[in-house]
Design a protein around this motif. Structure first.
Motif, mmCIF file in Angstrom:
data_model
loop_
_atom_site.group_PDB
_atom_site.id
_atom_site.type_symbol
_atom_site.label_atom_id
_atom_site.label_comp_id
_atom_site.label_asym_id
_atom_site.label_seq_id
_atom_site.Cartn_x
_atom_site.Cartn_y
_atom_site.Cartn_z
ATOM 1 N N PHE A 78 1.026 -1.206 -0.116
ATOM 2 C CA PHE A 78 0.094 -0.082 -0.076
ATOM 3 C C PHE A 78 0.957 1.213 0.056
ATOM 4 N N ALA A 79 0.376 2.174 -0.621
ATOM 5 C CA ALA A 79 1.245 3.499 -0.782
ATOM 6 C C ALA A 79 1.149 4.325 0.621
ATOM 7 N N VAL A 80 2.127 5.072 0.869
ATOM 8 C CA VAL A 80 2.229 5.880 2.167
ATOM 9 C C VAL A 80 2.373 7.285 1.502
ATOM 10 N N PRO A 81 1.429 8.238 2.189
ATOM 11 C CA PRO A 81 1.585 9.764 1.843
ATOM 12 C C PRO A 81 3.045 10.174 2.290
ATOM 13 N N HIS A 82 3.614 10.898 1.616
ATOM 14 C CA HIS A 82 4.833 11.577 2.263
ATOM 15 C C HIS A 82 5.135 13.121 1.671
ATOM 16 N N ALA A 83 6.079 13.764 2.451
ATOM 17 C CA ALA A 83 6.308 14.960 1.873
ATOM 18 C C ALA A 83 7.739 15.027 1.779
ATOM 19 N N GLU A 84 8.266 15.730 0.674
ATOM 20 C CA GLU A 84 9.724 15.787 0.774
ATOM 21 C C GLU A 84 10.106 17.400 0.556
ATOM 22 N N ASN A 87 -5.581 -10.334 6.500
ATOM 23 C CA ASN A 87 -4.457 -11.573 6.380
ATOM 24 C C ASN A 87 -3.165 -11.335 7.584
ATOM 25 N N ARG A 88 -3.495 -12.135 8.515
ATOM 26 C CA ARG A 88 -2.797 -12.231 9.588
ATOM 27 C C ARG A 88 -1.280 -13.004 9.247
ATOM 28 N N SER A 89 -1.215 -13.594 8.183
ATOM 29 C CA SER A 89 0.086 -14.317 7.906
ATOM 30 C C SER A 89 1.083 -13.163 7.266
ATOM 31 N N GLU A 90 0.667 -12.325 6.992
ATOM 32 C CA GLU A 90 1.510 -11.082 6.097
ATOM 33 C C GLU A 90 2.383 -10.233 7.171
ATOM 34 N N THR A 91 3.330 -10.000 7.089
ATOM 35 C CA THR A 91 4.195 -8.989 7.695
ATOM 36 C C THR A 91 4.709 -7.963 6.912
ATOM 37 N N VAL A 92 5.268 -7.123 7.511
ATOM 38 C CA VAL A 92 5.980 -5.895 6.774
ATOM 39 C C VAL A 92 7.580 -6.357 6.406
ATOM 40 N N VAL A 93 7.673 -6.730 4.948
ATOM 41 C CA VAL A 93 8.817 -7.167 4.520
ATOM 42 C C VAL A 93 9.767 -6.242 3.682
ATOM 43 N N PHE A 143 -0.928 7.118 9.132
ATOM 44 C CA PHE A 143 -1.589 6.274 7.986
ATOM 45 C C PHE A 143 -1.218 5.188 7.987
ATOM 46 N N ASN A 144 0.263 5.014 7.935
ATOM 47 C CA ASN A 144 0.936 3.932 7.798
ATOM 48 C C ASN A 144 0.195 2.765 8.848
ATOM 49 N N ARG A 145 0.330 3.244 10.209
ATOM 50 C CA ARG A 145 -0.088 2.349 11.128
ATOM 51 C C ARG A 145 -1.592 1.652 10.907
ATOM 52 N N ALA A 187 -2.710 -2.024 10.229
ATOM 53 C CA ALA A 187 -3.565 -2.609 11.191
ATOM 54 C C ALA A 187 -4.756 -3.350 10.222
ATOM 55 N N LEU A 188 -5.224 -2.626 9.217
ATOM 56 C CA LEU A 188 -6.378 -3.086 8.434
ATOM 57 C C LEU A 188 -5.880 -4.398 7.595
#
Length: 109
Positions: free
Chosen positions: A72-78, A101-107, A89-91, A95-96
């Motif tokens: 998923f995309a995460v909004p950012h400012a540069e 899908n509980r088997s997924e993790t941040v890779v 937003f990322n958190r 969580a959603l």
């Protein structure tokens, strides 16, 4: 003039079930087609002034293999060399996704 570049894909080495950092080298990274299409869609829809897109990669790690199954995309400012991401937003998005899908993790990012 030299330009600096950053990797297009940053993988999270993760933490093992013993609580220690997993430093095992990766031999294989599998990226599902839906992930590629989601990244391309986000890149296509970005604002003209945005030079890049940032997002969270979800999936599984099994030994020396990482499988990227969702993102998923995460909004950012540069501003210059500084990048600020939308942490809340990322958190919330993470969580959603984990509810579905509980088997997924941040890779990676």
């Amino acid at each position: 003039m030299a330009t600096s570049s950053s990797p297009a894909l940053l993988l999270n080495h993760g933490i093992t079930n013993t609580g220690l950092n997993n430093t095992q080298a990766l031999n294989t990274v599998v990226v599902h087609p839906l992930v590629l299409l989601s990244i391309l869609d986000h890149h296509t829809r970005r604002q003209d002034s945005a030079g890049r897109v940032i997002g969270t990669l979800l999936g599984r790690r099994d030994g020396n293999k990482v499988e990227v199954t969702n993102c998923f995309a995460v909004p950012h400012a540069e501003r210059g060399d500084e990048v600020a991401i939308g942490k809340d937003f990322n958190r919330q998005m993470l969580a959603l996704h984990l509810r579905a899908n509980r088997s997924e993790t941040v890779v990676g990012w």
